[in-house]
Design an enzyme around this catalytic site. Structure first.
Site, PDB file in Angstrom:
ATOM      1  N   LYS A 272     -14.645   2.062   7.288  1.00 54.19           N
ATOM      2  CA  LYS A 272     -13.514   1.780   8.193  1.00 54.19           C
ATOM      3  C   LYS A 272     -13.878   2.170   9.622  1.00 54.19           C
ATOM      4  O   LYS A 272     -14.668   3.095   9.817  1.00 54.19           O
ATOM      5  CB  LYS A 272     -12.308   2.635   7.779  1.00 54.19           C
ATOM      6  CG  LYS A 272     -11.549   2.124   6.585  1.00 54.19           C
ATOM      7  CD  LYS A 272     -10.299   2.954   6.359  1.00 54.19           C
ATOM      8  CE  LYS A 272      -9.554   2.484   5.135  1.00 54.19           C
ATOM      9  NZ  LYS A 272      -9.054   1.098   5.243  1.00 54.19           N
ATOM     10  N   ARG A 346      -6.974  -1.207  -5.613  1.00 52.56           N
ATOM     11  CA  ARG A 346      -6.691  -2.118  -6.729  1.00 52.56           C
ATOM     12  C   ARG A 346      -7.627  -1.863  -7.906  1.00 52.56           C
ATOM     13  O   ARG A 346      -7.305  -2.180  -9.045  1.00 52.56           O
ATOM     14  CB  ARG A 346      -6.745  -3.575  -6.230  1.00 52.56           C
ATOM     15  CG  ARG A 346      -8.067  -3.998  -5.677  1.00 52.56           C
ATOM     16  CD  ARG A 346      -7.938  -5.223  -4.782  1.00 52.56           C
ATOM     17  NE  ARG A 346      -7.450  -4.893  -3.445  1.00 52.56           N
ATOM     18  CZ  ARG A 346      -7.274  -5.770  -2.468  1.00 52.56           C
ATOM     19  NH1 ARG A 346      -7.523  -7.053  -2.660  1.00 52.56           N
ATOM     20  NH2 ARG A 346      -6.829  -5.397  -1.288  1.00 52.56           N
TER      21      ARG A 346
HETATM   22  N1  BES Z   1      -5.943   2.257   2.121  1.00 56.11           N
HETATM   23  C1  BES Z   1      -6.161   0.993   2.666  1.00 56.11           C
HETATM   24  C2  BES Z   1      -4.893   0.282   3.134  1.00 56.11           C
HETATM   25  C3  BES Z   1      -4.105   0.940   4.247  1.00 56.11           C
HETATM   26  C4  BES Z   1      -4.211   0.471   5.546  1.00 56.11           C
HETATM   27  C5  BES Z   1      -3.219   1.961   3.984  1.00 56.11           C
HETATM   28  C6  BES Z   1      -3.477   1.059   6.553  1.00 56.11           C
HETATM   29  C7  BES Z   1      -2.470   2.540   5.001  1.00 56.11           C
HETATM   30  C8  BES Z   1      -2.595   2.093   6.283  1.00 56.11           C
HETATM   31  C9  BES Z   1      -6.854   0.069   1.644  1.00 56.11           C
HETATM   32  O1  BES Z   1      -7.668   0.701   0.739  1.00 56.11           O
HETATM   33  C10 BES Z   1      -7.687  -0.917   2.400  1.00 56.11           C
HETATM   34  O2  BES Z   1      -8.545  -0.474   3.113  1.00 56.11           O
HETATM   35  N2  BES Z   1      -7.414  -2.194   2.236  1.00 56.11           N
HETATM   36  C11 BES Z   1      -8.143  -3.220   2.905  1.00 56.11           C
HETATM   37  C12 BES Z   1      -8.400  -4.339   1.926  1.00 56.11           C
HETATM   38  C13 BES Z   1      -9.319  -5.405   2.442  1.00 56.11           C
HETATM   39  C14 BES Z   1     -10.713  -4.869   2.625  1.00 56.11           C
HETATM   40  C15 BES Z   1      -9.333  -6.551   1.481  1.00 56.11           C
HETATM   41  C16 BES Z   1      -7.313  -3.719   4.084  1.00 56.11           C
HETATM   42  O3  BES Z   1      -6.100  -3.878   3.941  1.00 56.11           O
HETATM   43  O4  BES Z   1      -7.866  -3.901   5.154  1.00 56.11           O
HETATM   44 ZN    ZN Z   2      -9.674   0.975   1.383  1.00 58.53          ZN
END
Ligand code: BES
Ligand code: ZN
Ligand code: ZN
Length: 512
Positions: A272, A346
């Site tokens: 991230k 997921r």
């Molecule tokens: N934990 C994150 C989602 C999240 C984002 C929670 C902001 C709280 C605040 C999750 O694991 C994630 O990173 N999801 C990705 C999925 C994508 C790579 C398909 C996302 O939403 O960017």
């Molecule tokens: Zn994530």
């Protein structure tokens, strides 16, 4: 903060509080005739003078705080009462008023409940990491309830249990990730199970997870030095509770909560960006929320069978981290290609859903800070939810409304399902541009057959980075109350049926 529920004002208060809406007092019937006249003239003169929310005025020679309970934009009538009580409590503490009497003699039970919740919210602070802890001034609130005193005392007991659960969830979520590893979370859950009668716990570590084929946890957790765990908490109120014993029959439902418990989410090798990373201390909000809710449900002895599965792992970078393109076999036999290591929630949830099926769930609610897409779609005030069952979906909306938690129904749009297909594996963990829907469609692949299911994406609502309603910064506790309410309503259908049959009047209805 302390609360005392009394029939009439003790006369020991240093200040009185009156809630008003526009030109009328909302809960009034304990005022003397003279006082009523003074209040009337204050409210009528409102437009003439500088009269503000939380203004102190002399009524009957007593300092009286006028609390504006008028509807705030977008909030329900119950929620604006919470907000008004929250502001009152903050003000009373700041002004160091030892005893405040609130006039609530003609409040409806749900209004009284909202006011109490508002007072409790004002009492929350998270200063574990401050070098000096500030002691907030302790105000005693005398809640003048008239003839409702006995009924309101019961409600206050329920609110105290609910609030304890909200505080538990918020504390866990606000704790930084090096201090709340999956193993530390397990420690907390063990302690809660030990001290909550009727609540049992089963913990699986990395070795057991691998042996039993819960490969979502293994795949996500193996990159971290902190091993993953899956916890299953069980409470069977359909047999053991005193309230259930009074019922001729109990619910055949088995309500299972499943919570995403990423104690930290770096994104893994699909790292991230730094800006969005600190908030990932809250990526275990789903697990904290289901743990807190089942603790309250067991303490309230609701006559229904409930379980909570916490899917715990840390998504970190290490020499064993899952690689993009890796394929694993999930618990239900489907193969999954890890297209993006940041779509890890997921993967652990696929195990949680399988576990829910193994323990005999009839209804599943999963909670997850799952997608950034949901944050962009609905922000911090509304959670998007998905369901394969209309009846359950309606319950979610209604229970949320009763708890001042907003839910918006999202579609499990089949047109996007093909985007989850992989060349080599059955599925991949990313899908269409509609990110929140893609995630929900992925989860649906792991829902046990013939099971009512709802998925709550709480990515926006679990944690706020600016002051919102009764949260300054950090965990909101979103979802705890709606889960409790759902268990209450699913059990109370049975209670009501049994109560109707009860001729000796002995049955005590489950509280509102
Ligand atoms: N934990 C994150 C989602 C999240 C984002 C929670 C902001 C709280 C605040 C999750 O694991 C994630 O990173 N999801 C990705 C999925 C994508 C790579 C398909 C996302 O939403 O960017
Ligand atoms: Zn994530
Ligand atoms: Zn995550």
């Amino acid at each position: 903060m302390k609360t005392n529920i009394v029939t009439t004002a003790s006369g020991k208060a240093n200040a009185y509080a009156l809630f008003y809406v526009k030109k009328s007092i909302q809960f009034s019937n304990v005022l003397s005739e003279e006082a009523e006249k003074q209040v009337e003239s204050v409210l009528n003169g409102m437009e003439d003078g500088p009269f503000e929310d939380l203004e102190f005025l002399e009524i009957d020679n007593q300092p009286t705080i006028f609390v504006n309970a008028a509807k705030e934009r977008g909030l329900s009538s119950l929620d604006h009462l919470r907000m008004a009580a929250f502001r009152l409590a903050k003000k009373a503490s700041k002004r160091q008023i030892p005893v405040v009497s609130i006039m609530l003699a003609d409040a409806a039970p749900e209004q009284f409940k909202s006011i109490l919740h508002g007072l409790h919210y004002a009492d929350y602070k998270f200063d574990a990491y401050k070098s000096k802890q500030k002691d907030a001034f302790q105000v005693t609130f005398e809640l003048v309830a008239g003839e409702h005193a006995a009924e309101f005392k019961k409600i206050a007991d329920v609110v105290a249990i609910e609030n304890k659960a909200i505080v538990l969830a918020k504390n866990l979520i606000n704790t930084s990730s090096s201090d709340l590893t999956p193993a530390e979370f397990v420690e907390n859950a063990n302690t809660i199970a030990k001290y909550t009668p009727g609540l049992s716990i089963k913990v699986r570590n990395m070795k057991q997870l691998e042996k039993e084929g819960f490969m979502g946890h293994v795949t996500v957790g193996k990159g971290s030095s902190h091993e993953p765990y899956m916890i299953t908490l069980s409470y069977d109120g359909s047999k053991s509770s005193k309230k259930a014993a009074k019922n001729a029959r109990t619910s055949a439902d088995h309500l299972v909560f499943v919570g995403k418990g990423l104690t930290f989410d770096t994104g893994g090798l699909c790292l991230k960006p730094p800006k969005s990373m600190p908030e990932m201390i809250s990526d275990m909000s789903g697990a904290a929320t289901v743990l807190a809710a089942i603790q309250a449900i067991a303490t309230l002895e609701l006559p229904i069978k409930v379980s909570a599965v916490c899917c715990l792992a840390e998504n970190a970078i290490g020499n064993k981290s899952v690689l993009p393109g890796d394929i694993f076999t999930a618990k239900n036999g489907k193969t999954v290609m890890v297209d993006n290591t940041d779509a890890e929630g997921r993967l652990v949830l696929s195990d949680g859903l399988a576990e829910a099926g193994l323990i005999g769930a009839t209804h599943i609610v999963d909670l997850a800070t799952l997608t950034g897409a949901m944050v962009r779609a609905l922000g911090y005030a509304v959670a998007g939810f998905f369901s394969n069952d209309d009846d359950l979906a309606l319950k979610v909306i209604n229970c949320g409304e009763a708890c001042c938690e907003k839910f918006w129904s999202m579609p499990l749009e089949e047109e996007y399902a093909d985007a989850l297909k992989d060349h080599f594996a059955d599925l991949k963990n990313t899908g269409s541009d509609a990110g929140a829907i893609a995630a929900a469609l992925f989860l649906q692949e792991f829902v046990p057959e013939n099971t009512a299911w709802t998925h709550w994406d709480i990515a926006g609502t679990a944690f706020v980075s600016k002051s919102w309603k009764y949260t300054d910064f950090g965990a909101t506790g979103f979802g705890v109350q709606t889960l409790i309410e759902l268990a209450r309503r699913m059990s109370s259908v049975v209670c009501e049926e049994a109560a109707n049959k009860d001729t000796d009047g002995e049955y005590v209805a489950v509280e509102a």
